[in-house]
Design a protein around this motif. Structure first.
Motif, PDB file in Angstrom:
ATOM      1  N   UNK A 104     -90.008 -25.577  11.640  1.00 53.60           N
ATOM      2  CA  UNK A 104     -88.840 -25.879  12.390  1.00 53.60           C
ATOM      3  C   UNK A 104     -88.782 -26.654  13.525  1.00 53.60           C
ATOM      4  N   UNK A 105     -89.716 -26.221  14.356  1.00 58.35           N
ATOM      5  CA  UNK A 105     -89.916 -26.827  15.839  1.00 58.35           C
ATOM      6  C   UNK A 105     -90.393 -28.202  15.510  1.00 58.35           C
ATOM      7  N   UNK A 106     -91.294 -28.503  14.442  1.00 60.08           N
ATOM      8  CA  UNK A 106     -91.840 -29.623  14.195  1.00 60.08           C
ATOM      9  C   UNK A 106     -90.741 -30.764  13.713  1.00 60.08           C
ATOM     10  N   UNK A 107     -89.869 -30.024  12.755  1.00 57.55           N
ATOM     11  CA  UNK A 107     -88.917 -30.980  12.286  1.00 57.55           C
ATOM     12  C   UNK A 107     -88.049 -31.442  13.475  1.00 57.55           C
ATOM     13  N   UNK A 108     -87.589 -30.519  14.363  1.00 55.13           N
ATOM     14  CA  UNK A 108     -86.816 -30.989  15.255  1.00 55.13           C
ATOM     15  C   UNK A 108     -87.203 -31.812  16.227  1.00 55.13           C
ATOM     16  N   UNK A 109     -88.603 -31.774  16.748  1.00 56.27           N
ATOM     17  CA  UNK A 109     -89.508 -32.860  17.327  1.00 56.27           C
ATOM     18  C   UNK A 109     -89.387 -34.143  16.906  1.00 56.27           C
ATOM     19  N   UNK A 110     -89.251 -34.100  15.461  1.00 58.11           N
ATOM     20  CA  UNK A 110     -89.456 -35.335  14.801  1.00 58.11           C
ATOM     21  C   UNK A 110     -87.791 -36.132  14.596  1.00 58.11           C
ATOM     22  N   UNK A 111     -86.960 -35.184  15.106  1.00 55.14           N
ATOM     23  CA  UNK A 111     -85.447 -35.851  15.179  1.00 55.14           C
ATOM     24  C   UNK A 111     -84.663 -35.446  13.827  1.00 55.14           C
ATOM     25  N   UNK A 112     -85.229 -34.463  12.877  1.00 58.15           N
ATOM     26  CA  UNK A 112     -84.467 -33.983  11.870  1.00 58.15           C
ATOM     27  C   UNK A 112     -83.570 -32.986  12.229  1.00 58.15           C
ATOM     28  N   UNK A 113     -82.349 -33.367  11.779  1.00 64.34           N
ATOM     29  CA  UNK A 113     -81.284 -32.518  12.185  1.00 64.34           C
ATOM     30  C   UNK A 113     -80.790 -31.341  10.934  1.00 64.34           C
ATOM     31  N   UNK A 114     -80.840 -31.722   9.913  1.00 63.11           N
ATOM     32  CA  UNK A 114     -80.542 -30.967   8.938  1.00 63.11           C
ATOM     33  C   UNK A 114     -81.240 -29.763   8.521  1.00 63.11           C
ATOM     34  N   UNK A 115     -81.846 -29.005   9.478  1.00 62.42           N
ATOM     35  CA  UNK A 115     -82.695 -27.843   9.202  1.00 62.42           C
ATOM     36  C   UNK A 115     -81.796 -26.720  10.062  1.00 62.42           C
ATOM     37  N   UNK A 116     -82.057 -25.458   9.615  1.00 60.86           N
ATOM     38  CA  UNK A 116     -81.461 -24.258  10.122  1.00 60.86           C
ATOM     39  C   UNK A 116     -82.517 -23.132   9.815  1.00 60.86           C
ATOM     40  N   UNK A 117     -82.545 -22.254  10.941  1.00 60.94           N
ATOM     41  CA  UNK A 117     -83.288 -20.858  10.614  1.00 60.94           C
ATOM     42  C   UNK A 117     -82.285 -19.916  10.071  1.00 60.94           C
ATOM     43  N   UNK A 118     -82.268 -19.262   9.007  1.00 67.61           N
ATOM     44  CA  UNK A 118     -81.098 -18.412   8.910  1.00 67.61           C
ATOM     45  C   UNK A 118     -81.778 -16.976   8.575  1.00 67.61           C
ATOM     46  N   UNK A 119     -80.917 -15.895   9.043  1.00 68.76           N
ATOM     47  CA  UNK A 119     -80.917 -14.466   9.072  1.00 68.76           C
ATOM     48  C   UNK A 119     -80.659 -13.844   7.477  1.00 68.76           C
ATOM     49  N   UNK A 120     -81.086 -12.826   7.286  1.00 73.00           N
ATOM     50  CA  UNK A 120     -81.118 -12.341   5.771  1.00 73.00           C
ATOM     51  C   UNK A 120     -79.578 -12.311   5.278  1.00 73.00           C
ATOM     52  N   UNK A 121     -78.692 -12.002   5.941  1.00 77.06           N
ATOM     53  CA  UNK A 121     -77.384 -11.766   5.543  1.00 77.06           C
ATOM     54  C   UNK A 121     -77.003 -13.130   4.613  1.00 77.06           C
TER      55      UNK A 121
END
Ligand code: FAD
Length: 477
Positions: A104-121
């Motif tokens: 996730x951190x690498x994607x954000x550093x590369x300027x990727x916006x369409x990623x999210x970390x989700x909780x189980x629910x």
């Protein structure tokens, strides 16, 4: 000069480059050693369209993202199915949570916006069939699936309809530099051209010889289509259309060694479960590893078990010799389908600026229509059968493929000449019986349409004849 541009290799990249540059007033040919274009594109007609998030290599990630963005327009233009299903990289342990956080951190550093970390629910809401324990997941909404062979064929067919010559069953032996341009020597011809775009392995050619270049530079081979450079093996299990193993997203797990376990919804509604690993393992081990995502894999639901080398050699567009007229596309990567539109567009820009060519006024950007009987409603089926009664004769019962579709697949531009060619174009013999009921009929139609004997019809390559000989001298077969 025989040609302005010679493209060596009729894989998906060669076909896509041919399509892009066929928009310009150039005399172009593609040279392919096999009987068919895009022979290697896939074993299952579903490829993942990555969005660069999973890739460690920054250039690969960039090409994947670029290709991913272009896929909506291309699939709509060629009328081929493309589904943005999204993907979830699942974490079951704290170590895996750290891995997805790193991605996730690498994607954000590369300027990727369409990623999210989700909780189980949220994860279980998105995937109600997931019944394994998940701590977190990395969600990428733009990941998708496409039929890679349809994509490659569309590129090839439209290029063909716009004047590109396809020289099939012709193997490039050497490329030699002339004072102006190149001589390409094949097993059948000696062809001259102003420019060469090489997508084939180049170890034995007089120019662009990877082995020599690397020996001279005393550096290890960075990439190239060298099978020894692959990083492992992918093992695929194709699961039958079953409610319990049906997921709407591509689901991944990545361990600390970079090994992957994943499931993919296929275009036909089945599920592919797969692992990409460093060492060879048995079928039982594959099932065990895959069960981390799909808690149940019933052997009765396994339609196919396949393995294939897993390649992760970054793609490189080498235009360092563009002034002499040589572009080389090197590398072998699991995301090559995804990167194809981006690579073709970059190569096309280089060709256009080098050759100073102009856009054709009469370029036709449409693929010739074809009917998929199984996707038509009854009214449409009736109309097609009225046009040609062969559409009323089902050849493959599992996949509902008609004789009309098989004949069209053979008679179209760059039509099928082999059983695999018919299978990939129509889906015949890809069903539950795997051709037990229709293979003989496909062979017989191929023989009739290509004016060959049934014993001359091959599976996919030279000497892969389906029938070896006649066992009795009947008048007909
Ligand atoms: C099982 C499998 C699953 C895959 N899944 C995905 C996926 O999910 N997502 C994704 O993005 N990608 C995927 N890929 C990757 C992708 O499909 C392939 O890597 C891609 O088809 C390679 O395309 P290419 O045109 O570069 O190479 P190739 O298909 O290797 O093209 C090179 C062509 O050159 C020809 N050739 C070689 N030597 C000569 C010669 N001397 N003379 C003339 N012709 C020659 C070959 O016959 C070949 O047709 C998958 C691949 C496989 C096999």
């Amino acid at each position: 000069m025989d040609y302005d541009v010679l493209i060596l290799g009729g894989g998906i990249i060669g076909c896509a480059v041919a399509y892009e540059i066929s928009k310009y007033n150039l005399n172009i040919a593609v040279i392919e050693k096999d009987y068919d274009i895009a022979d290697d594109v896939a074993l299952i007609n579903t490829a993942m369209i990555y969005n660069g998030v999973e890739s460690e290599d920054t250039l690969t990630a960039k090409l994947e993202r670029m290709g991913n963005k272009m896929m909506d327009t291309i699939s709509a233009k060629f009328n081929i199915p493309f589904k943005r299903c999204g993907s979830l990289i699942l974490a079951q342990t704290d170590e895996e949570v750290d891995i997805i956080q790193g991605i996730y951190n690498r994607a954000i550093d590369r300027g990727t916006k369409d990623v999210l970390i989700l909780d189980p629910e949220y994860i279980y809401e998105m995937e109600p069939n997931l019944n394994v324990d998940i701590k977190k997941a990395l969600y990428s909404k733009n990941t998708g699936v496409i039929c890679p062979f349809d994509l490659a064929l569309s590129y090839g067919e439209v290029a063909f309809d716009n004047g590109v010559k396809f020289k099939l069953e012709e193997e490039v032996i050497d490329i030699q530099e002339l004072t102006k341009g190149f001589k390409v020597i094949t097993n059948k011809n000696k062809l001259t051209c102003k420019m060469v775009i090489n997508t084939t392995p180049s170890e034995n050619y007089s120019i662009g010889n990877e082995k020599e270049v690397n020996e001279n530079k005393k550096k290890p081979i960075m990439n190239g289509n060298d099978i020894d450079n692959n990083k492992g093996v992918s093992k695929y299990i194709l699961l039958d259309n079953n409610e319990k193993t049906k997921y709407s997203h591509a689901l991944f797990m990545i361990n600390s060694k970079g090994e992957r376990t994943y499931t993919l919804p296929t275009m036909e509604g089945d599920t592919v479960a797969a692992i990409s690993i460093r060492e060879n393992v048995s079928y039982d081990e594959v099932v065990k590893r895959v069960s981390k995502i799909t808690s149940v894999v019933d052997d009765m639901n396994v339609k196919m078990f396949l393995d294939w080398p897993f390649f992760e050699n970054p793609m490189v567009i080498d235009d360092s010799s563009i002034d002499e007229g040589l572009i080389q596309i090197k590398g072998k990567h699991y995301g090559q389908v995804t990167m194809t539109p981006a690579i073709a567009s970059i190569v096309c820009e280089s060709v256009v600026s080098n050759m100073k060519c102009k856009l054709k006024k009469d370029f036709n950007d449409k693929r010739r229509e074809n009917y998929k009987f199984r996707d038509l409603c009854d009214e449409e089926r009736k109309r097609v059968i009225e046009l040609d009664e062969k559409y009323g004769r089902i050849i493959c019962g599992c996949q509902k493929v008609t004789e009309g579709e098989i004949v069209d697949a053979i008679r179209r531009p760059l039509g099928a000449r082999t059983v695999e060619g018919v299978k990939r174009r129509t889906g015949a013999a890809f069903g539950n019986c795997q051709g037990a009921h229709c293979l003989n009929k496909v062979v017989s139609i191929l023989a009739r349409e290509t004016s060959k004997k049934m014993t001359e019809i091959t599976k996919d390559s030279k000497d892969s004849n389906i029938l070896l000989c006649r066992i009795k001298e009947f008048n007909s077969m």
